[in-house]
Design an enzyme around this catalytic site. Structure first.
Site, PDB file in Angstrom:
ATOM      1  CG  ASP A   1      -2.049  -1.047   1.044  1.00 50.12           C
ATOM      2  OD1 ASP A   1      -2.372  -1.414  -0.118  1.00 50.12           O
ATOM      3  OD2 ASP A   1      -2.597  -1.510   2.061  1.00 50.12           O
TER       4      ASP A   1
ATOM      5  CE  LYS B   1      -4.326  -6.253   0.586  1.00 53.23           C
ATOM      6  NZ  LYS B   1      -4.951  -5.112  -0.099  1.00 53.23           N
TER       7      LYS B   1
ATOM      8  CG  ASP C   1      -7.631  -6.366  -1.967  1.00 53.11           C
ATOM      9  OD1 ASP C   1      -8.791  -6.717  -2.266  1.00 53.11           O
ATOM     10  OD2 ASP C   1      -7.341  -5.796  -0.897  1.00 53.11           O
TER      11      ASP C   1
ATOM     12  CE  LYS D   1     -10.851  -4.369  -0.363  1.00 54.77           C
ATOM     13  NZ  LYS D   1      -9.464  -3.961  -0.640  1.00 54.77           N
ATOM     14  CG  PHE D   2     -13.006  -6.499 -10.049  1.00 53.06           C
ATOM     15  CD1 PHE D   2     -12.348  -5.315 -10.348  1.00 53.06           C
ATOM     16  CD2 PHE D   2     -12.378  -7.698 -10.363  1.00 53.06           C
ATOM     17  CE1 PHE D   2     -11.097  -5.319 -10.956  1.00 53.06           C
ATOM     18  CE2 PHE D   2     -11.133  -7.714 -10.973  1.00 53.06           C
ATOM     19  CZ  PHE D   2     -10.489  -6.525 -11.264  1.00 53.06           C
ATOM     20  CG  HIS D   3     -19.442  -3.602  -5.709  1.00 54.41           C
ATOM     21  ND1 HIS D   3     -19.806  -2.768  -4.685  1.00 54.41           N
ATOM     22  CD2 HIS D   3     -20.492  -4.430  -5.901  1.00 54.41           C
ATOM     23  CE1 HIS D   3     -21.031  -3.075  -4.269  1.00 54.41           C
ATOM     24  NE2 HIS D   3     -21.468  -4.083  -5.004  1.00 54.41           N
ATOM     25  CG  ASP D   4     -19.447  -2.265 -12.676  1.00 55.27           C
ATOM     26  OD1 ASP D   4     -20.604  -2.191 -13.141  1.00 55.27           O
ATOM     27  OD2 ASP D   4     -18.605  -1.384 -12.844  1.00 55.27           O
TER      28      ASP D   4
ATOM     29  N   PRO E   1     -22.777  -7.836 -13.645  1.00 52.89           N
ATOM     30  CG  PRO E   1     -24.411  -9.492 -13.344  1.00 52.89           C
ATOM     31  CD  PRO E   1     -24.230  -7.996 -13.388  1.00 52.89           C
TER      32      PRO E   1
ATOM     33  CB  THR F   1     -11.451  -5.634   8.427  1.00 56.02           C
ATOM     34  OG1 THR F   1     -10.587  -4.930   7.534  1.00 56.02           O
ATOM     35  CG2 THR F   1     -11.497  -7.088   8.024  1.00 56.02           C
TER      36      THR F   1
ATOM     37  NE  ARG G   1      -3.758  -2.519  12.553  1.00 56.44           N
ATOM     38  CZ  ARG G   1      -3.746  -2.728  11.234  1.00 56.44           C
ATOM     39  NH1 ARG G   1      -3.383  -3.899  10.732  1.00 56.44           N
ATOM     40  NH2 ARG G   1      -4.083  -1.773  10.400  1.00 56.44           N
TER      41      ARG G   1
ATOM     42  N   GLY H   1      -0.464  -5.297   7.082  1.00 54.38           N
ATOM     43  CA  GLY H   1       0.204  -4.203   6.397  1.00 54.38           C
ATOM     44  C   GLY H   1       0.959  -3.280   7.323  1.00 54.38           C
ATOM     45  NE  ARG H   2      -2.825   0.740   7.773  1.00 50.19           N
ATOM     46  CZ  ARG H   2      -4.055   1.193   7.907  1.00 50.19           C
ATOM     47  NH1 ARG H   2      -4.263   2.504   8.007  1.00 50.19           N
ATOM     48  NH2 ARG H   2      -5.088   0.374   7.926  1.00 50.19           N
TER      49      ARG H   2
HETATM   50  O1  LIG Z   1     -12.087  -6.047   4.543  1.00 51.85           O
HETATM   51  C1  LIG Z   1     -10.962  -5.705   4.116  1.00 51.85           C
HETATM   52  C2  LIG Z   1     -10.529  -5.993   2.836  1.00 51.85           C
HETATM   53  C3  LIG Z   1      -9.276  -5.626   2.451  1.00 51.85           C
HETATM   54  N1  LIG Z   1      -8.444  -4.964   3.285  1.00 51.85           N
HETATM   55  C4  LIG Z   1      -7.086  -4.621   2.799  1.00 51.85           C
HETATM   56  O2  LIG Z   1      -6.098  -5.266   3.629  1.00 51.85           O
HETATM   57  C5  LIG Z   1      -5.028  -4.396   3.898  1.00 51.85           C
HETATM   58  C6  LIG Z   1      -4.907  -4.185   5.379  1.00 51.85           C
HETATM   59  O3  LIG Z   1      -3.819  -3.335   5.660  1.00 51.85           O
HETATM   60  P1  LIG Z   1      -3.432  -2.905   7.148  1.00 51.85           P
HETATM   61  O4  LIG Z   1      -2.368  -1.869   6.938  1.00 51.85           O
HETATM   62  O5  LIG Z   1      -2.942  -4.136   7.852  1.00 51.85           O
HETATM   63  O6  LIG Z   1      -4.652  -2.327   7.792  1.00 51.85           O
HETATM   64  C7  LIG Z   1      -5.281  -3.115   3.104  1.00 51.85           C
HETATM   65  O7  LIG Z   1      -4.581  -3.222   1.890  1.00 51.85           O
HETATM   66  C8  LIG Z   1      -6.779  -3.133   2.830  1.00 51.85           C
HETATM   67  O8  LIG Z   1      -7.096  -2.544   1.592  1.00 51.85           O
HETATM   68  C9  LIG Z   1      -8.856  -4.667   4.545  1.00 51.85           C
HETATM   69  O9  LIG Z   1      -8.130  -4.051   5.351  1.00 51.85           O
HETATM   70  N2  LIG Z   1     -10.109  -5.063   4.932  1.00 51.85           N
END
Ligand SMILES: O=c1ccn([C@@H]2O[C@H](COP(=O)(O)O)[C@@H](O)[C@H]2O)c(=O)[nH]1
Length: 233
Positions: A12, A33, A60, A62-65, A67, A119, A181, A210-211
């Site tokens: 990211d 990712k 990732d 996340k397609f949403h459209d 069919p 999430t 986390r 990620g972070r």
């Molecule tokens: O529900 C969701 C779907 C995708 N993500 C993705 O995962 C990572 C999480 O990164 P962190 O830095 O660990 O928070 C990020 O690329 C989101 O786009 C998600 O968090 N939740």
């Protein structure tokens, strides 16, 4: 597979240069990712670089459209030879089925994952802002089951729902959890979180972290610390 192979690290970052810097900094990471930020800024070049380095990749977007559009996007994305690809379960049964159908004749199609409930959302937002009249966990389960019934390979869910999804959707349904986390990191904009060890024990196949790693002062140390926490479970 070791538990550290179950960690997917998101790239990211705003540009290709920063993404390559992360790959160079963390050669231990095998699964990366690519999400909206990097893909929108820099296109697909990073996916070729991951392939050259023999890394696994998760696209990732996340397609949403409708069919037809979702199916075309999945077919197009498949040409990058990615391992995992996301679309929203809320696109509906027809879109999910069309997506699967659009890639089913390929030699090694990506596994399709249905996004359930992001999430970052909490129960209050789901009820009051999005007007969803179900408990959050029930809604997430319904969306995962819709994916499964439509031939989708797995789901993205919070670690807080993963045990229930594993029980109901079965062992073969791939479950990938962001919202992970370690106890020593901050939640940021994530709402429904668990620690890496809790998420794996609850039944996740893969963790997206990620972070806590990429935003740490020393990403290599943070990576090693998480791998250590997962080594003994
Ligand atoms: O529900 C969701 C779907 C995708 N993500 C993705 O995962 C990572 C999480 O990164 P962190 O830095 O660990 O928070 C990020 O690329 C989101 O786009 C998600 O968090 N939740």
């Amino acid at each position: 597979m070791t538990n550290s192979d179950r960690i997917i690290v998101p790239l990211d970052v705003p540009d290709l240069e920063s993404a390559i810097a992360l790959l160079d900094l963390l050669p231990e990471v095998n699964f990366w990712k690519v999400g909206l930020e990097l893909f929108v800024s820099s296109g697909a070049e990073i996916l070729g670089i991951l392939q050259e380095r023999q890394k696994k990749s998760f696209l990732d977007l996340k397609f949403h459209d409708i069919p037809n559009t979702v199916a075309g996007a999945c077919r197009s994305a498949s040409r990058y030879q990615v391992d995992l690809l996301t679309l929203h379960a809320t696109a509906g049964r027809q879109a999910l089925t069309a997506a699967k159908g659009a890639i089913s004749d390929l030699l090694s199609p990506p596994k399709l994952l249905a996004i359930t409930v992001l999430t970052s959302l909490n129960a209050r937002e789901l009820a009051l802002d999005l007007k969803i009249p179900l408990e959050l966990s029930e809604y997430a389960l319904n969306l995962a089951l819709l994916g499964k019934e439509s031939g989708i390979d797995g789901a993205v869910c919070s670690p807080q729902e993963v045990a229930q999804l594993r029980r109901v959707c079965g062992e073969d349904f791939l479950l990938v959890c962001p919202g992970v986390r370690p106890s020593w990191s901050s939640k940021g904009d994530q709402s429904r979180v668990m620690t890496p060890a809790q998420a794996l024990k609850a039944g996740a196949d893969y963790l997206v972290i990620g972070r806590p790693i990429t935003g740490a002062e020393e990403p290599k140390v943070a990576w090693a610390k998480i791998c250590q926490e997962l080594a003994d479970i």
